[in-house]
Design an enzyme around this catalytic site. Structure first.
Site, PDB file in Angstrom:
ATOM      1  N   HIS A   1      37.272  40.653  46.284  1.00  0.00           N
ATOM      2  CA  HIS A   1      38.618  40.096  46.400  1.00  0.00           C
ATOM      3  C   HIS A   1      39.571  41.140  46.965  1.00  0.00           C
ATOM      4  CE1 HIS A   1      38.232  36.097  44.835  1.00  0.00           C
ATOM      5  NE2 HIS A   1      37.476  36.539  43.855  1.00  0.00           N
TER       6      HIS A   1
ATOM      7  N   ARG B   1      29.163  29.871  47.292  1.00  0.00           N
ATOM      8  CA  ARG B   1      30.338  29.146  46.794  1.00  0.00           C
ATOM      9  C   ARG B   1      31.078  28.496  47.957  1.00  0.00           C
ATOM     10  NH1 ARG B   1      36.065  30.581  43.990  1.00  0.00           N
ATOM     11  NH2 ARG B   1      36.229  32.081  45.694  1.00  0.00           N
TER      12      ARG B   1
ATOM     13  N   ARG C   1      46.652  32.537  47.209  1.00  0.00           N
ATOM     14  CA  ARG C   1      45.540  32.896  46.344  1.00  0.00           C
ATOM     15  C   ARG C   1      46.065  33.593  45.094  1.00  0.00           C
ATOM     16  NH1 ARG C   1      40.637  32.134  47.847  1.00  0.00           N
ATOM     17  NH2 ARG C   1      40.199  31.514  49.972  1.00  0.00           N
TER      18      ARG C   1
ATOM     19  N   ARG D   1      36.713  36.013  35.664  1.00  0.00           N
ATOM     20  CA  ARG D   1      37.822  36.868  35.236  1.00  0.00           C
ATOM     21  C   ARG D   1      38.240  37.799  36.357  1.00  0.00           C
ATOM     22  NH1 ARG D   1      36.581  40.554  31.401  1.00  0.00           N
ATOM     23  NH2 ARG D   1      38.438  40.289  30.128  1.00  0.00           N
TER      24      ARG D   1
ATOM     25  N   ASP E   1      43.257  31.197  38.843  1.00  0.00           N
ATOM     26  CA  ASP E   1      43.982  30.016  39.294  1.00  0.00           C
ATOM     27  C   ASP E   1      44.631  29.267  38.140  1.00  0.00           C
ATOM     28  OD1 ASP E   1      43.681  29.435  42.321  1.00  0.00           O
ATOM     29  OD2 ASP E   1      41.710  30.128  41.728  1.00  0.00           O
TER      30      ASP E   1
ATOM     31  N   GLU F   1      39.058  25.251  37.662  1.00  0.00           N
ATOM     32  CA  GLU F   1      40.021  26.330  37.897  1.00  0.00           C
ATOM     33  C   GLU F   1      41.425  26.042  37.395  1.00  0.00           C
ATOM     34  OE1 GLU F   1      39.078  28.375  41.921  1.00  0.00           O
ATOM     35  OE2 GLU F   1      38.525  26.283  42.149  1.00  0.00           O
TER      36      GLU F   1
END
Length: 959
Positions: free
Chosen positions: A169, A442, A784, A646, A608, A568
């Site tokens: 990320h 994903r 995001r 997490r 999220d 989410e």
């Protein structure tokens, strides 16, 4: 207590007799070595700064540092004014130097703290202290006292799966070059704890100086956008530093601790070592394409090729070293017929090794590994094999050959030769196979819907699939799953998106055939909202050969990809249990679950849900969803494995993993857990091998405790828990309204956020291959969750980690007639309920790092004064309420009262963060003003990005 150091950039040299002095005075302040290390690194940094930039720049940095320390530690108001004046006077070149100096100090302070944690742990071990909370030894002792026997513990390790999953990320702001240099600095700093001569210590200091100079002359930032390939390579560096050696070592530690705690089977436990790999690594890097257009079939194949090359290179190094370490002669110790057979197949025919059958066998194993590496894409085998060998079909064959060596040595008085290298290598082969880590796939559910919509339409099955009611979609999907023919035709042209998605699934099929079924086991569906979202992925797998029509044929272990829903948002979490109940009631799905060992995984998204509903509501809805899922799965007779998405920060579901796992609702862990390790937290946890092993041990210990600790037997405890949960539901509803009102219902809040935080500048950083927003808008809904939380950390508000709690508690207290009784209930919740304890502990940590004075400087960047004052006033008011309510419940006025080490760490480092924050504001103002005039100053923009790096390093797990 020794006075806190105030001059880390310019202090006297440390004593050459540090280790001796510590030993002679065991009552000395246990933090004194940490302060001494920070002084040392600060002095070296100051020397490097003077040497590289000159006396004038050094004096500027020193003046700023001393003023900042006075302002922060002595609450000197005049110092604050002086600091602002100093910073505003800086030239552009001076600004960059100051930002770099304070950024590097944050990095060096982190190294010193990590080293001190290692030092303190070793001191506990040397002193023979009782096992520390969070260790596997502590967990085993606790379970033994609770009446859990050794057989139960051993069964746990036989059936468990604990999987940290590395993700890429866009908050990892460090380059690999910087990480490598910092790793070397940590090694040299650790060496100083050993007795050294004056000459050795001086040499060590010079090496440290050289490395700090290297840091100063190395770019902190990337000038080009990070690619997925870069992210793959960065992640693999942590395997070389930590995982490849520390994971097998952890297994050995745990075996020893089980044998010590449950000695009745110690000998048999070591003789018949359980080969189940209960800790396995996972990865999203190269397979997670949700919102990342740069991930495709090629990146997935590249990820597995790089992973395989990394582990095979490690095996080759270890097998080569083993050959040198096992020159055992058959004239002195025989070998088993099986090892003799291996030696006879070896390409080694040297008469000098005619009696060294282990060595000859290992030369043959090396040849087969080299051939395997080439078959998997390696092009540069460092040491050429003696002769040709057939590649291994699987890692199981490689493990079997190593096991033959182990058995032979055991039977011939060679047991002591196994432990140093052969046993860890065998364990590594069992853990990592030839794939290293399981790569998850994903994608978002709406993409699957579009792809199938096109396939249905072109096959003339259904022209408007997306418009069908949910029940009609389910019926159509189940009907298609039963048909032997495919929807896809090679003679029809499809859209780029459809071709890309199908190619990715075909690549997954090829990867599983090449590297084994463990290489890719999971397919995660983002934004799961309906039953059809799961069935769509099953049908897409059927279209690409991943799901066979004869779903009853394959045996357990050789199963298709597990389809995993990701819930989410707050509404999604509330639907999770109902969706899974419906899905598991479908016979075809139940047959697939049976082949998975009657186990099904569900992923829960923390980031999220927090952005959607706020800190308190996110945590509560996750807790509720988990509890409801346990009930649904128990009724269905299916084992539940939860995958916790997490983030690194508390506002993204982060915080200490040990406490978080123990705070899970009863029955939700049960020996099965996966959790993401994201962004900057990967470096924080795993860039130091010793700390990396301890973090892995924490996961094992917490999972062990959460799974096997007997629940309270009395009804009174169950009744009290129900009361606590009822209170939490009311608090959550109030907090949700308060958070949503600010973030989504307040006019102008989006403008405030984009002006008062560095979100726009973060989006420009080359710190990830994924865009900061899902769509090209300024809507918070499309942003995001990771950059959302990261931005609030930079401006020192950390709003996602606390906002809404104070107003919720205040309103709830006023709703009842007996306020004192309600306060007592909250205090009981904090005393007795692990979930609530962890919630408040994480919030306490976030509040300790929040600084309203610094945040007010960022709010000044909001041009609309009325908007600025209105929203910042609301935030300040909520902060005051939250702090007050936290004190009311815990009885602690000071933040981190129960964690003095962290409190001291924060106090020490924040004096060096303040200048970075103030400079960041000044630089952003200059940058945005230039942008409005159509100009871009690259030096100013680079200064902003450097400050982002330094602040993130200083805040660590909340940055």
């Amino acid at each position: 207590m020794a006075k806190q150091p105030t001059t880390p950039l310019r202090v006297r040299a440390p004593s050459a007799n540090k280790a001796v002095n510590k030993a002679a005075n065991p009552a000395a302040n246990k933090d004194a070595p940490l302060k001494e290390d920070i002084r040392l690194l600060g002095r070296i940094l100051g020397d490097v700064l003077r040497d590289q930039e000159g006396d004038a720049v050094f004096e500027v940095v020193e003046t700023i540092r001393q003023t900042a320390v006075r302002f922060r530690r002595e609450a000197d108001v005049q110092a604050g004014t002086d600091l602002n004046k100093l910073l505003k006077k800086l030239t552009r070149e001076q600004t960059i130097s100051v930002v770099r100096a304070f950024s590097y100090f944050s990095h060096l302070a982190n190294i010193a703290e990590d080293q001190h944690h290692n030092r303190r742990r070793r001191a506990h071990l040397l002193a023979g202290s009782a096992p520390q909370e969070g260790s596997v030894a502590f967990a085993l002792e606790k379970l033994a006292h609770a009446g859990v026997n050794g057989a139960t513990v051993r069964k746990f390790f036989k059936d468990a799966l604990i999987s940290p999953v590395l993700t890429a990320h866009p908050t990892e702001v460090q380059r690999k070059s910087i990480l490598d240099a910092e790793h070397d600095i940590a090694r040299l700093l650790a060496a100083r704890d050993l007795p050294m001569t004056a000459k050795e210590r001086a040499a060590n200091t010079e090496l440290l100086r050289a490395l700090v100079t290297t840091l100063w002359q190395t770019r902190l930032l990337r000038y080009s956008k990070l690619s997925v390939e870069d992210e793959i390579n960065n992640a693999l560096s942590y395997y070389r530093i930590t995982f490849l050696r520390e994971l097998p070592a952890l297994y050995e530690d745990i075996e020893d601790e089980i044998a010590e705690q449950f000695p009745q089977r110690a000998s048999s436990a070591h003789a018949n070592r359980d080969q189940h790999s209960y800790v396995q690594m996972g990865s999203w890097i190269g397979g997670d394409r949700d919102g990342n257009p740069n991930v495709n079939a090629g990146t997935m194949q590249l990820a597995l090729a790089r992973q395989s090359t990394t582990i095979l290179e490690f095996y080759l190094e270890e097998v080569h070293a083993l050959g040198a370490e096992l020159p055992v002669s058959t004239f002195l110790a025989g070998v088993s017929p099986e090892v003799q057979a291996l030696a006879d197949k070896s390409p080694d025919t040297s008469e000098h090794r005619a009696d060294e059958q282990y060595r000859r066998a290992l030369i043959g194993i090396y040849a087969r590994l080299a051939a395997t590496a080439r078959a998997h894409g390696a092009t540069n085998i460092l040491r050429k094999e003696v002769g040709p060998g057939a590649p291994y079909e699987s890692a199981v064959e490689f493990s079997a050959d190593l096991q033959l060596l182990v058995d032979s040595l055991k039977e011939r008085h060679g047991t002591v030769l196994i432990k140093p290298r052969l046993a860890p290598l065998l364990r590594a082969a069992e853990i990592f196979g030839f794939h290293l880590a399981t790569l998850d796939m994903r994608q978002s559910s709406d993409v699957h819907e579009r792809v199938l919509g096109e396939l249905f339409k072109r096959a003339e099955v259904e022209t408007s699939y997306a418009d069908l009611p949910e029940q009609k979609k389910v019926e159509l999907l189940l009907t298609e799953l039963d048909k032997p023919r495919l929807l896809y035709s090679p003679y029809i042209d499809y859209s780029d998106e459809t071709n890309s998605e199908l190619n990715i699934l075909r690549a997954a099929h090829h990867i599983r055939q090449r590297y084994g079924s463990r290489a890719i086991r999971n397919y995660i569906i983002s934004h799961t909202e309906t039953v059809s979202d799961l069935l769509e992925v099953l049908l897409l797998q059927r279209e690409t050969g991943l799901l066979r029509p004869d779903t009853d044929v394959a045996s357990v272990g050789e199963v298709e990809l597990m389809v995993i829903p990701l819930f989410e948002t707050i509404p999604d979490l509330r639907l999770a249990a109902n969706i899974m109940e419906q899905v598991m009631a479908i016979p075809k799905v139940r047959r697939l679950i049976a082949k998975q060992g009657h186990l099904q995984e569900v992923m829960l998204g923390y980031s999220d849900s927090n952005k959607d509903g706020g800190f308190l509501t996110s945590n509560w809805e996750l807790y509720k969803a988990e509890t409801e899922l346990v009930n649904v799965f128990n009724r269905a007779g299916v084992k539940l494995r939860l995958f916790h998405g997490r983030g690194g920060t508390v506002g993204r579901g982060g915080g200490p993993s040990y406490e978080a796992i123990l705070a899970q609702p009863p029955g939700t862990v049960n020996g099965q857990i996966r959790l993401t390790e994201q962004g900057e937290i990967i470096a924080s946890k795993f860039s130091n091998p010793e700390i990396g092993r301890r973090n892995l041990a924490l996961l094992v210990a917490a999972t062990l405790e959460a799974s096997l600790t007997p629940p309270p037997a009395d009804r009174k405890a169950a009744k009290k828990l129900a009361e606590f949960e009822s209170v939490m539901a009311e608090l959550s509803e109030l907090a949700y309204k308060g958070y949503r009102n600010l973030v989504y219902e307040t006019p102008g809040f989006t403008d405030y956020f984009f002006s008062a935080t560095p979100i726009a500048e973060i989006a420009e950083l080359n710190i990830g291959s994924r865009p900061a927003s899902r769509k090209a808008t300024r809507r918070i809904e499309d942003l995001r969750a990771i950059p959302w939380g990261f931005s609030w950390g930079q401006c020192r508000l950390l709003l996602p980690g606390w906002y809404g709690f104070g107003s919720a508690v205040e309103q709830w207290l006023e709703q009842g007639e007996n306020k004192a009784k309600r306060v007592a209930t909250l205090r009981a919740m904090f005393k007795e309920w692990p979930f609530f304890v962890t919630l408040l502990s994480n919030m306490d940590m976030v509040l300790s790092k929040t600084d309203l004075a610094v945040a007010s400087r960022y709010s000044e960047m909001v041009v609309d004064r009325k908007l600025r004052n209105s929203i910042f006033k609301r935030i300040v008011g909520e902060h005051e309420r939250t702090s007050s309510c936290l004190t009311l419940i815990t009885g602690k006025k000071e933040r981190l009262a129960n964690n003095p080490l962290l409190a001291r760490s924060i106090k020490n480092r924040f004096a060096y963060l303040d200048p970075l924050n103030h400079l960041q504001v000044e630089l952003i103002k200059r940058h945005r003003a230039a942008m409005r005039d159509g100009k871009v100053d690259d030096r100013v923009r680079r200064g902003i990005h450097l400050s982002i790096n330094g602040i993130a390093a200083g805040l660590r797990n909340t940055g």
